[in-house]
Write an enzyme that holds these catalytic residues in place. Structure first.
Site: not given
Length: 192
Positions: A51, A71-73, A108
């Site tokens: 991203k 960010a990624d959750t 992340g």
């Protein structure tokens, strides 16, 4: 230098604003499917980096001094990745999996600038009380679970079912602010 958030998440925006960061939003649009046998930590770190790199690549020619935050959750139980539910039935399935168990929320985070790319992950353990089918259906009817990893929001209605967490609360909301600030400082990117 200008901080760019490569996310449309209202929760990430709220957390960055609450922590006093000045930033601009430019959402990334990339496929978010896990690769076969991909570890949950590797998965969120890869997506966060992809991203940030996608948005950096789009903007850097016109704005060479930018720093892009991706960010990624995700939520994981027994190695299974629980992303955002695809339907009410999928949300119910996820909530049944989480019911009465402790799971992990992993975010992340990636920073991309002209100087470097840095990626890290934050992991928080979240304990859930046992949920009845009626509680699950009533919760789904609120609409809250539908755009959340693991089909719940710790800062919302689901807070009533979470007696304990071990780790960063803000990570569970969607952005580990302390990790982000530490990464920015370590990179020498002291942004307001």
């Amino acid at each position: 230098m200008q901080l760019i958030l490569a996310s449309a998440s209202p929760r990430r925006r709220e957390l960055l604003t609450q922590a006093g960061f000045t930033y601009r939003i430019h959402p990334a649009h990339i496929p978010e499917d896990p690769r076969p046998d991909e570890d949950p930590i590797a998965y969120v770190c890869r997506l966060a980096r992809e991203k940030a790199e996608a948005v950096y690549g789009q903007l850097v020619a016109a704005e060479p001094g930018i720093v892009v935050l991706g960010a990624d959750t995700t939520v994981t139980v027994d190695g299974e990745i629980l992303g955002k539910p695809e339907s009410a039935e999928d949300a119910a399935r996820m909530l049944r999996i989480l019911s009465g168990r402790t799971h992990r929320v992993i975010t992340g985070v990636s920073l991309v600038s002209s100087v470097r790319t840095e990626t890290a992950a934050e992991v928080t353990a979240v304990q859930f009380l046992s949920l009845s089918d009626a509680e699950i259906q009533d919760y789904i009817a609120t609409g809250e679970p539908m755009d959340k990893a693991g089909a719940y929001a710790i800062q919302g209605y689901a807070a009533r079912w979470i007696p304990r967490i071990d780790g960063c609360y803000f990570n569970v909301v969607g952005l580990p602010i302390s990790l982000v600030a530490t990464m920015l400082e370590a990179s020498g990117l002291n942004l307001p």
